[in-house]
Design a protein around this motif. Sequence first.
Motif, PDB file in Angstrom:
ATOM      1  N   GLU A   1       0.830  -1.212   0.000  1.00 25.11           N
ATOM      2  CA  GLU A   1       0.000   0.000   0.000  1.00 25.11           C
ATOM      3  C   GLU A   1       0.862   1.258   0.000  1.00 25.11           C
ATOM      4  O   GLU A   1       0.412   2.325  -0.426  1.00 25.11           O
ATOM      5  CB  GLU A   1      -0.981  -0.012   1.187  1.00 25.11           C
ATOM      6  CG  GLU A   1      -0.399   0.177   2.575  1.00 25.11           C
ATOM      7  CD  GLU A   1       0.405  -1.015   3.133  1.00 25.11           C
ATOM      8  OE1 GLU A   1       0.482  -2.057   2.461  1.00 25.11           O
ATOM      9  OE2 GLU A   1       0.951  -0.885   4.244  1.00 25.11           O
ATOM     10  N   LYS A   2       2.113   1.145   0.424  1.00 25.49           N
ATOM     11  CA  LYS A   2       3.077   2.267   0.347  1.00 25.49           C
ATOM     12  C   LYS A   2       4.194   1.937  -0.636  1.00 25.49           C
ATOM     13  O   LYS A   2       5.316   2.442  -0.522  1.00 25.49           O
ATOM     14  CB  LYS A   2       3.657   2.571   1.740  1.00 25.49           C
ATOM     15  CG  LYS A   2       2.642   3.095   2.746  1.00 25.49           C
ATOM     16  CD  LYS A   2       2.129   4.492   2.374  1.00 25.49           C
ATOM     17  CE  LYS A   2       1.074   4.974   3.365  1.00 25.49           C
ATOM     18  NZ  LYS A   2       0.393   6.207   2.894  1.00 25.49           N
ATOM     19  N   ARG A   3       3.886   1.054  -1.566  1.00 30.05           N
ATOM     20  CA  ARG A   3       4.833   0.688  -2.631  1.00 30.05           C
ATOM     21  C   ARG A   3       6.155   0.175  -2.076  1.00 30.05           C
ATOM     22  O   ARG A   3       7.222   0.421  -2.597  1.00 30.05           O
ATOM     23  CB  ARG A   3       5.065   1.864  -3.597  1.00 30.05           C
ATOM     24  CG  ARG A   3       3.789   2.451  -4.207  1.00 30.05           C
ATOM     25  CD  ARG A   3       2.879   1.351  -4.765  1.00 30.05           C
ATOM     26  NE  ARG A   3       1.697   1.878  -5.447  1.00 30.05           N
ATOM     27  CZ  ARG A   3       0.446   1.575  -5.077  1.00 30.05           C
ATOM     28  NH1 ARG A   3       0.193   0.801  -4.025  1.00 30.05           N
ATOM     29  NH2 ARG A   3      -0.568   2.042  -5.783  1.00 30.05           N
TER      30      ARG A   3
ATOM     31  N   GLY B   1      15.140   4.860  -6.263  1.00 31.21           N
ATOM     32  CA  GLY B   1      15.768   5.389  -5.056  1.00 31.21           C
ATOM     33  C   GLY B   1      16.382   4.265  -4.235  1.00 31.21           C
ATOM     34  O   GLY B   1      17.156   3.449  -4.742  1.00 31.21           O
ATOM     35  N   GLY B   2      15.962   4.196  -2.961  1.00 27.14           N
ATOM     36  CA  GLY B   2      16.478   3.148  -2.082  1.00 27.14           C
ATOM     37  C   GLY B   2      16.130   1.752  -2.550  1.00 27.14           C
ATOM     38  O   GLY B   2      16.802   0.780  -2.168  1.00 27.14           O
ATOM     39  N   GLY B   3      15.115   1.612  -3.390  1.00 19.64           N
ATOM     40  CA  GLY B   3      14.790   0.297  -3.965  1.00 19.64           C
ATOM     41  C   GLY B   3      15.897  -0.159  -4.902  1.00 19.64           C
ATOM     42  O   GLY B   3      16.280  -1.338  -4.908  1.00 19.64           O
TER      43      GLY B   3
ATOM     44  N   GLN C   1      15.382  15.186  -7.457  1.00 21.85           N
ATOM     45  CA  GLN C   1      14.082  15.870  -7.524  1.00 21.85           C
ATOM     46  C   GLN C   1      13.496  16.077  -6.133  1.00 21.85           C
ATOM     47  O   GLN C   1      12.695  16.981  -5.917  1.00 21.85           O
ATOM     48  CB  GLN C   1      13.082  15.067  -8.372  1.00 21.85           C
ATOM     49  CG  GLN C   1      13.357  15.090  -9.876  1.00 21.85           C
ATOM     50  CD  GLN C   1      14.597  14.291 -10.249  1.00 21.85           C
ATOM     51  OE1 GLN C   1      14.702  13.117  -9.922  1.00 21.85           O
ATOM     52  NE2 GLN C   1      15.542  14.933 -10.904  1.00 21.85           N
ATOM     53  N   ARG C   2      13.874  15.235  -5.176  1.00 22.64           N
ATOM     54  CA  ARG C   2      13.331  15.348  -3.810  1.00 22.64           C
ATOM     55  C   ARG C   2      14.188  16.247  -2.922  1.00 22.64           C
ATOM     56  O   ARG C   2      13.893  16.407  -1.735  1.00 22.64           O
ATOM     57  CB  ARG C   2      13.246  13.962  -3.146  1.00 22.64           C
ATOM     58  CG  ARG C   2      12.527  12.902  -3.948  1.00 22.64           C
ATOM     59  CD  ARG C   2      11.023  12.974  -3.847  1.00 22.64           C
ATOM     60  NE  ARG C   2      10.449  11.944  -4.700  1.00 22.64           N
ATOM     61  CZ  ARG C   2       9.761  12.189  -5.819  1.00 22.64           C
ATOM     62  NH1 ARG C   2       9.515  13.421  -6.191  1.00 22.64           N
ATOM     63  NH2 ARG C   2       9.290  11.189  -6.547  1.00 22.64           N
ATOM     64  N   GLY C   3      15.296  16.756  -3.448  1.00 22.25           N
ATOM     65  CA  GLY C   3      16.150  17.645  -2.651  1.00 22.25           C
ATOM     66  C   GLY C   3      17.082  16.903  -1.712  1.00 22.25           C
ATOM     67  O   GLY C   3      17.591  17.485  -0.751  1.00 22.25           O
TER      68      GLY C   3
HETATM   69  C1  1HE Z   1       5.316   6.467  -0.531  1.00 22.48           C
HETATM   70  C2  1HE Z   1       6.519   6.343  -1.260  1.00 22.48           C
HETATM   71  C3  1HE Z   1       7.745   6.638  -0.572  1.00 22.48           C
HETATM   72  C4  1HE Z   1       4.903   5.818  -2.569  1.00 22.48           C
HETATM   73  N1  1HE Z   1       7.657   7.036   0.713  1.00 22.48           N
HETATM   74  N2  1HE Z   1       5.299   6.851   0.751  1.00 22.48           N
HETATM   75  N3  1HE Z   1      11.277   7.497  -3.656  1.00 22.48           N
HETATM   76  C5  1HE Z   1      10.576   8.219  -4.532  1.00 22.48           C
HETATM   77  O1  1HE Z   1      10.760   9.410  -4.687  1.00 22.48           O
HETATM   78  C6  1HE Z   1       9.511   7.460  -5.269  1.00 22.48           C
HETATM   79  C7  1HE Z   1       8.165   7.977  -4.855  1.00 22.48           C
HETATM   80  N4  1HE Z   1       7.092   7.133  -5.355  1.00 22.48           N
HETATM   81  C8  1HE Z   1       6.641   7.189  -6.629  1.00 22.48           C
HETATM   82  O2  1HE Z   1       7.164   7.856  -7.491  1.00 22.48           O
HETATM   83  C9  1HE Z   1       5.419   6.362  -6.928  1.00 22.48           C
HETATM   84  O3  1HE Z   1       4.763   6.073  -5.701  1.00 22.48           O
HETATM   85  C10 1HE Z   1       5.728   5.018  -7.634  1.00 22.48           C
HETATM   86  C11 1HE Z   1       6.186   5.281  -9.085  1.00 22.48           C
HETATM   87  C12 1HE Z   1       6.775   4.208  -6.899  1.00 22.48           C
HETATM   88  C13 1HE Z   1       4.446   4.157  -7.649  1.00 22.48           C
HETATM   89  O4  1HE Z   1       3.377   4.903  -8.219  1.00 22.48           O
HETATM   90  P1  1HE Z   1       1.860   4.399  -7.952  1.00 22.48           P
HETATM   91  O5  1HE Z   1       0.985   5.265  -8.804  1.00 22.48           O
HETATM   92  O6  1HE Z   1       1.782   2.933  -8.157  1.00 22.48           O
HETATM   93  O7  1HE Z   1       1.596   4.623  -6.400  1.00 22.48           O
HETATM   94  P2  1HE Z   1       1.263   5.999  -5.614  1.00 22.48           P
HETATM   95  O8  1HE Z   1      -0.173   6.323  -5.755  1.00 22.48           O
HETATM   96  O9  1HE Z   1       2.223   7.067  -5.996  1.00 22.48           O
HETATM   97  O10 1HE Z   1       1.616   5.601  -4.116  1.00 22.48           O
HETATM   98  C14 1HE Z   1       0.762   4.796  -3.305  1.00 22.48           C
HETATM   99  C15 1HE Z   1       0.965   5.218  -1.879  1.00 22.48           C
HETATM  100  O11 1HE Z   1       2.315   4.938  -1.501  1.00 22.48           O
HETATM  101  C16 1HE Z   1       0.781   6.714  -1.675  1.00 22.48           C
HETATM  102  O12 1HE Z   1       0.274   6.916  -0.377  1.00 22.48           O
HETATM  103  P3  1HE Z   1      -1.291   7.208  -0.110  1.00 22.48           P
HETATM  104  O13 1HE Z   1      -1.399   7.363   1.371  1.00 22.48           O
HETATM  105  O14 1HE Z   1      -1.594   8.458  -0.899  1.00 22.48           O
HETATM  106  O15 1HE Z   1      -2.027   6.007  -0.654  1.00 22.48           O
HETATM  107  C17 1HE Z   1       2.183   7.253  -1.731  1.00 22.48           C
HETATM  108  O16 1HE Z   1       2.360   8.473  -1.023  1.00 22.48           O
HETATM  109  C18 1HE Z   1       2.940   6.131  -1.021  1.00 22.48           C
HETATM  110  N5  1HE Z   1       4.337   6.124  -1.386  1.00 22.48           N
HETATM  111  N6  1HE Z   1       6.233   5.940  -2.524  1.00 22.48           N
HETATM  112  C19 1HE Z   1       6.457   7.123   1.336  1.00 22.48           C
HETATM  113  N7  1HE Z   1       8.916   6.533  -1.157  1.00 22.48           N
HETATM  114  C20 1HE Z   1      18.483   5.833   2.177  1.00 22.48           C
HETATM  115  S1  1HE Z   1      18.365   7.012   1.043  1.00 22.48           S
HETATM  116  C21 1HE Z   1      17.254   6.541  -0.169  1.00 22.48           C
HETATM  117  C22 1HE Z   1      16.723   7.748  -0.862  1.00 22.48           C
HETATM  118  C23 1HE Z   1      15.465   7.466  -1.600  1.00 22.48           C
HETATM  119  O17 1HE Z   1      15.006   6.365  -1.693  1.00 22.48           O
HETATM  120  S2  1HE Z   1      14.740   8.837  -2.312  1.00 22.48           S
HETATM  121  C24 1HE Z   1      13.555   8.204  -3.389  1.00 22.48           C
HETATM  122  C25 1HE Z   1      12.235   8.020  -2.723  1.00 22.48           C
END
Ligand code: 1HE
Length: 260
Positions: A24-26, A108-110, A134-136
């Motif tokens: 639910e939080k991907r 990202g972390g994935g 993009q996230r800063g």
């Molecule tokens: C989240 C996260 C998350 C989704 N943290 N809650 N990562 C990112 O910047 C990727 C952010 N996520 C996305 O771009 C998209 O969610 C996806 C392309 C992965 C999937 O899209 P989708 O349309 O299938 O799902 P969604 O509707 O965007 O997300 C479903 C829910 O998951 C939603 O919450 P809801 O309460 O509105 O249902 C989203 O907010 C939540 N969600 N991704 C928290 N990442 C140790 S350093 C590592 C640094 C990083 O990893 S930065 C990159 C972070």
Amino acid sequence: MEKLTYLTYEVRENVAILGLNRPEKRNAISDAFVEELALLVRRAEDEAKAGVIYGHGPHFCAGLDLAEHVKKTPFEGVHGSRRWHEVFGWIQKGKLPWFAALHGAVVGGGLELASSVHVRVADDTAFFALPEGQRGIFVGGGASVRSARLMGVARMTDMMLTGRSVDVNTAETWNIVQYVVDEGAALEKAVALAAQAATNAEISNYAVINALPRIQDMGADDGLFVESFIASFTATSPEAEERLNAFLNKKAGKVARPGG
Ligand code: 1HE
């Protein structure tokens, strides 16, 4: 076994199979998620000879839990990053060969988690990105070391500066993944490969996963010197003697031709 919240765990044919299970939080990785992963990586080392990591739901993993991260102080962020390094380090340089089955978002972390395993299998729905710019923020789960060594610094720089998302075929060309399979087939393939690796001599697997990345970081002369000692040490193990004699006595399989 205590109740698991963020992952699923099973062992099949000596292969520990860990499923990221917060669809639910991907499969976004929070602090508690990392701790459960840590526990299961250690358990797998006791209960299996190889491991597979895959994701439940439509994506492998959306990376860091941004909702949790936004509330952290800078120093808490450093500790969090260092914990990821520690746990992902147990995967990369631990006791077991690890395989990843990838689909959907590997971002990202994935992608950092996927970069810490030894062999990556992706289905053709998988896509790869490093949206930290993009996230800063910056990568913090090991990408500047592991992902950069897989794809090269120039490609990773491009991904981070421009937000470029790459498909699975590009990811294969870029050495991010080693196998590309049809939609839905990644887990089965990764488990089959892990089961194959689980039949190797443990000492050989250990040398492959612990020595190769270290030797890659050494100068050539030092690397060759270290290699000679590992070669000699592994060859004198009782298991090596048994396996070598099995081949010489025609009791072990020959090397198969590709596809054979
Ligand atoms: C989240 C996260 C998350 C989704 N943290 N809650 N990562 C990112 O910047 C990727 C952010 N996520 C996305 O771009 C998209 O969610 C996806 C392309 C992965 C999937 O899209 P989708 O349309 O299938 O799902 P969604 O509707 O965007 O997300 C479903 C829910 O998951 C939603 O919450 P809801 O309460 O509105 O249902 C989203 O907010 C939540 N969600 N991704 C928290 N990442 C140790 S350093 C590592 C640094 C990083 O990893 S930065 C990159 C972070």
